[in-house]
Design an enzyme around this catalytic site. Structure first.
Site, short mmCIF file in Angstrom:
data_model
loop_
_atom_site.label_atom_id
_atom_site.label_comp_id
_atom_site.label_asym_id
_atom_site.label_seq_id
_atom_site.Cartn_x
_atom_site.Cartn_y
_atom_site.Cartn_z
N CYS A 28 7.79 -6.82 -18.41
CA CYS A 28 7.77 -7.68 -19.59
C CYS A 28 8.32 -9.04 -19.18
O CYS A 28 8.79 -9.23 -18.06
CB CYS A 28 8.68 -7.12 -20.67
SG CYS A 28 8.32 -5.43 -21.10
N GLU A 33 -18.26 -8.23 -6.00
CA GLU A 33 -17.84 -8.77 -7.30
C GLU A 33 -17.00 -10.04 -7.17
O GLU A 33 -16.90 -10.80 -8.12
CB GLU A 33 -17.10 -7.71 -8.11
CG GLU A 33 -15.74 -7.31 -7.59
CD GLU A 33 -15.03 -6.37 -8.57
OE1 GLU A 33 -15.24 -6.46 -9.79
OE2 GLU A 33 -14.26 -5.53 -8.08
N LYS A 41 -15.81 -4.29 -4.23
CA LYS A 41 -14.81 -5.36 -4.10
C LYS A 41 -15.46 -6.61 -3.55
O LYS A 41 -15.27 -7.71 -4.06
CB LYS A 41 -13.67 -4.94 -3.16
CG LYS A 41 -12.60 -4.07 -3.70
CD LYS A 41 -11.66 -4.68 -4.70
CE LYS A 41 -12.09 -4.59 -6.13
NZ LYS A 41 -12.35 -3.33 -6.76
N ASN A 80 13.78 -6.08 -20.23
CA ASN A 80 12.67 -5.77 -19.32
C ASN A 80 13.17 -4.67 -18.40
O ASN A 80 14.20 -4.80 -17.75
CB ASN A 80 12.28 -7.01 -18.50
CG ASN A 80 11.24 -6.65 -17.43
OD1 ASN A 80 10.45 -5.73 -17.64
ND2 ASN A 80 11.26 -7.34 -16.32
N GLY A 81 12.44 -3.54 -18.38
CA GLY A 81 12.82 -2.43 -17.50
C GLY A 81 12.64 -1.11 -18.22
O GLY A 81 12.01 -1.03 -19.27
N LYS A 100 -12.14 -8.72 -17.33
CA LYS A 100 -11.16 -7.74 -16.84
C LYS A 100 -11.36 -6.41 -17.55
O LYS A 100 -11.17 -5.36 -16.98
CB LYS A 100 -9.73 -8.25 -17.06
CG LYS A 100 -8.67 -7.32 -16.49
CD LYS A 100 -8.84 -7.10 -15.00
CE LYS A 100 -7.93 -6.03 -14.45
NZ LYS A 100 -8.27 -5.63 -13.07
N ARG A 120 3.00 -11.41 -17.46
CA ARG A 120 3.86 -10.24 -17.22
C ARG A 120 3.65 -9.16 -18.27
O ARG A 120 4.17 -8.04 -18.15
CB ARG A 120 5.33 -10.66 -17.20
CG ARG A 120 5.73 -11.59 -16.09
CD ARG A 120 7.20 -11.97 -16.17
NE ARG A 120 8.02 -10.79 -16.03
CZ ARG A 120 8.41 -10.29 -14.85
NH1 ARG A 120 8.01 -10.87 -13.74
NH2 ARG A 120 9.16 -9.22 -14.77
N TRP A 180 5.18 -5.48 -22.17
CA TRP A 180 4.23 -4.61 -21.48
C TRP A 180 4.77 -3.21 -21.74
O TRP A 180 5.74 -2.78 -21.10
CB TRP A 180 4.18 -4.92 -19.98
CG TRP A 180 3.29 -4.02 -19.21
CD1 TRP A 180 3.63 -2.91 -18.50
CD2 TRP A 180 1.88 -4.13 -19.05
NE1 TRP A 180 2.54 -2.33 -17.93
CE2 TRP A 180 1.44 -3.05 -18.25
CE3 TRP A 180 0.92 -5.02 -19.51
CZ2 TRP A 180 0.10 -2.85 -17.89
CZ3 TRP A 180 -0.40 -4.83 -19.17
CH2 TRP A 180 -0.80 -3.77 -18.36
N HIS A 236 -32.20 8.05 6.00
CA HIS A 236 -33.19 8.37 4.96
C HIS A 236 -33.67 7.11 4.25
O HIS A 236 -34.05 7.16 3.08
CB HIS A 236 -32.57 9.37 3.96
CG HIS A 236 -32.16 10.64 4.62
ND1 HIS A 236 -33.05 11.59 5.07
CD2 HIS A 236 -30.93 11.09 4.98
CE1 HIS A 236 -32.41 12.58 5.64
NE2 HIS A 236 -31.11 12.32 5.59
N GLU A 281 -16.28 1.62 -2.85
CA GLU A 281 -15.27 0.71 -3.41
C GLU A 281 -15.21 -0.58 -2.59
O GLU A 281 -15.12 -1.68 -3.14
CB GLU A 281 -13.91 1.41 -3.46
CG GLU A 281 -12.75 0.55 -3.91
CD GLU A 281 -12.93 -0.10 -5.28
OE1 GLU A 281 -13.87 0.28 -6.02
OE2 GLU A 281 -12.15 -1.02 -5.59
C1 AGP Z 1 -13.10 -3.30 -10.67
O1 AGP Z 1 -12.82 -4.16 -9.59
C2 AGP Z 1 -14.01 -3.91 -11.67
N1 AGP Z 1 -13.41 -5.05 -12.24
C3 AGP Z 1 -14.60 -2.94 -12.69
O2 AGP Z 1 -15.51 -2.13 -12.00
C4 AGP Z 1 -13.61 -1.99 -13.41
O3 AGP Z 1 -13.09 -1.05 -12.50
C5 AGP Z 1 -14.38 -1.24 -14.50
O4 AGP Z 1 -14.86 -2.18 -15.43
C6 AGP Z 1 -13.54 -0.18 -15.22
O5 AGP Z 1 -12.48 -0.83 -15.88
P1 AGP Z 1 -11.30 0.11 -16.47
O6 AGP Z 1 -10.65 0.75 -15.30
O7 AGP Z 1 -10.41 -0.83 -17.21
O8 AGP Z 1 -11.95 1.13 -17.38
#
Ligand code: AGP
Length: 610
Positions: A2, A490, A487, A103-104, A605, A27, A77, A506, A483
């Site tokens: 927080c 994106e 990364k 905070n904690g 996000k 935070r 948070w 294949h 993954e």
């Molecule tokens: C991850 O780098 C991406 N931003 C995206 O794939 C994310 O993982 C996905 O939208 C799921 O989000 P969530 O974990 O908040 O459900």
């Protein structure tokens, strides 16, 4: 985590506290509040609300607080207690004389709360924090500093505190153990804050309060003490950072900061969940018998969380011998999945607000399944719709590309797999014992990889010109390849595809020529030789190979154009170890491309729409 701010001085406390608090919103931002001592009536007043600081600002515009020169503020948070107005800080004692922000996490809050209730203290919130203010009040006999001093010695856990009392309208009290707290030394004004950005516009003279220290602040002096009340000579530093840089704590991007937070995140998870030879799945809300009755696990998630779930499938099946299905949430919700009351659905989501995963959970519950979630946001929609929740407590993840949340999700799935194995598969005890021992080494392994990040950055920059990347992995590192590709694509917008290495012949091998970079995840494992064969197939077609291999592996060298080494660990833990260089490769290529690392184009996000 927080954000807290305290102010005492000649300016308006409310505007100072609000403006400072906004710089700490990174935070935590699920609720916020301000408490002040009225300059004229010597009475305490407060405003607090759920949601972002902008909600608090609207409330203050509609119902202004009186003029004041002393106050505290907080942006939350949530860790204990849902993110709502009741649980927002500041919290106050029964007499409403004493207010605090915190905070904690207070580990012994339940026992303290029981004793305080017996003494007649009336609790309003579900938070651990509220215990602190009632404890101070219990010791209070007119001297707020000594009452706070006695109280903090009773607390176990982590806290950074700001305390005000209407009987001491010129004095702000601070104390910390385990959570950051700084003091800003101004001109006829002084501050406390969780982090430097909050007060950098007013002063760059900073005292970094240390663990076990308290302070009293008035507008013209700051005194620091240890918890026994012994005065401490505190050093005043001058910081030269920009506000923006300090929010990232000196890192160029939130993503890089969050990559570096991973050792600490894993450390806190191990401390909280690994108790000797036992695993604590506190929050699961399922008895061992209910877990024993589970005949099928079904994991639902999106994006990076889905990749964590894929690793989970491998380890739960390996350790517990329980069948695991997995689906991306957007497919699960429309495929009329075969689930029943013997199915345990595990929903994985950093934000807990992903629309597809929420819909998948509702579908699962309609079909009679129990649902547990692995989530990073306390009180999120997903949590409210789950029967149980395993919080990762990785702290706010600001960068759109998920890093610390991913490794925390995978770690949590290891805890689940071990718990399942201990309940359902006695034969797995030797393996789970070895795993738990190896898991304790992970934070140190992460730290050692981060120490070699310069080399990883070099490899990334040398390959950032490629127009297309393939990421290959096998078995438990097939998800690592997926993954790593996600990364990269994106945050750098370079086409990148993750593939099971055995699948190359294949079709995808048609892509290979000298213009392709192929990242091969090839740590020491039972299928190492298989990976080497795949790598040779690529090399024969002039593909440029970046190998992620185990320290000491000399055999890989002639097959790869670049080798990024990771420390040796248990084979099943390699997805956790290779995740870090894959994150860093994506990060440094994105920076090289001049992309917006923290807020890549077209992305959000949290994807709260279908
Ligand atoms: C991850 O780098 C991406 N931003 C995206 O794939 C994310 O993982 C996905 O939208 C799921 O989000 P969530 O974990 O908040 O459900």
């Amino acid at each position: 985590m927080c954000g807290i701010v305290g102010y005492v001085g000649h300016q308006s406390a409310v505007s100072m506290l609000l403006n400072s608090l906004k710089k700490l919103e990174y935070r935590g931002y699920d609720s916020s509040g301000i408490g002040i001592v009225d300059a004229n009536k010597r009475k305490i007043a407060f405003r607090k609300d759920q949601g972002k600081i902008s909600n608090l600002e609207k409330m203050l515009n509609a119902r202004p607080l009186p003029e004041s020169h002393l106050g505290i503020s907080h942006t939350r948070w949530a860790t204990h207690g849902a993110p709502n107005k009741k649980n927002a800080h500041p919290h106050f004692d029964t007499s409403k004389k004493i207010f605090i922000v915190h905070n904690g996490i207070i580990e012994n809050y339940e026992s303290l709360k029981k004793d305080l209730i017996k003494k007649g203290h009336k609790f309003i919130s579900d938070t651990d924090t509220e215990v602190i203010v009632h404890l101070i009040s219990d010791f209070y006999n007119g001297d707020i500093f000594h009452a706070t001093q006695k109280a903090v010695k009773k607390l176990r856990g982590a806290f950074a505190l700001g305390v005000i009392c209407e009987d001491s309208p010129e004095q702000l009290i601070a104390a910390r153990i385990g959570s950051p707290l700084i003091i800003g030394v101004g001109d006829h004004e002084n501050f406390i804050a969780s982090d430097v950005p909050a007060i950098l516009e007013s002063t760059n003279k900073i005292i970094y309060l240390k663990d076990g220290q308290m302070a009293t602040l008035t507008s013209d002096r700051v005194d620091v003490f240890d918890f026994d009340g012994k005065p401490v000579k505190a050093k005043v530093d001058e910081v030269t950072f920009s506000v923006d840089a300090v929010q990232k704590q000196g890192f160029d991007h939130f993503m890089l900061k969050e990559i570096h937070e991973q050792p600490a995140v894993l450390e806190q998870m191990l401390k909280a969940r690994l108790k000797g030879s036992k695993v604590s799945l506190e929050g699961l809300h399922l008895t061992d018998q209910q877990l024993k009755d589970v005949e099928h696990v079904f994991i639902v998630a999106c994006g990076t969380a889905y990749h964590a779930g894929l690793v989970g499938k491998y380890i739960i099946e390996k350790l517990a011998r329980t069948p695991v299905s997995i689906d991306v949430s957007s497919e699960f919700r429309y495929r009329d999945p075969i689930i029943d009351k013997k199915t345990l659905v595990v929903a994985i989501s950093q934000s807990g607000e992903t629309a597809d995963t929420l819909a998948a959970v509702r579908e699962a519950k309609n079909k009679g399944a129990k649902v547990v979630s692995i989530c990073n946001v306390v009180g999120s929609s997903l949590v409210r719709e789950s029967d149980g929740v395993l919080y990762t407590h990785a702290g706010p993840e600001i960068g759109v590309a998920s890093t610390k949340a991913y490794t925390a999700q995978v770690m949590m799935l290891f805890f689940m797999a071990i718990k399942f194995s201990q309940i359902k598969n006695e034969k797995g005890s030797a393996l789970t014992k070895d795993l738990m021992a190896a898991m304790k080494e992970l934070p140190a392994l992460y730290t050692s990889i981060l120490k070699s990040k310069r080399g990883i950055a070099q490899v990334a920059r040398k390959n950032s010109h490629f127009g297309c990347f393939l990421f290959l992995g096998r078995n438990i590192n097939f998800p690592s390849a997926l993954e790593g590709a996600l990364k990269l694509k994106e945050i750098s917008y370079i086409p990148a595809e993750g593939y099971a290495a055995g699948e190359m012949k294949h079709g995808p091998i048609a892509l290979i020529d000298e213009y392709r970079a192929v990242v091969c995840v090839v740590p020491q494992s039972d299928i190492y030789e298989k990976m080497i064969s795949n790598i040779q197939e690529i090399k024969a077609r002039k593909g440029k190979i970046i190998a992620i291999a185990t320290e000491g592996d000399q055999q890989i060298k002639p097959h790869a154009n670049h080798v990024v080494y990771v420390p040796r660990t248990h084979e099943l833990l390699t997805p956790l170890v290779v995740a870090l260089p894959l994150q860093l490769i994506a990060y440094y290529i994105s920076v090289q491309q001049g992309c917006d690392v923290d807020q890549p184009r077209n992305l959000a996000k949290s994807v709260t729409v279908e």
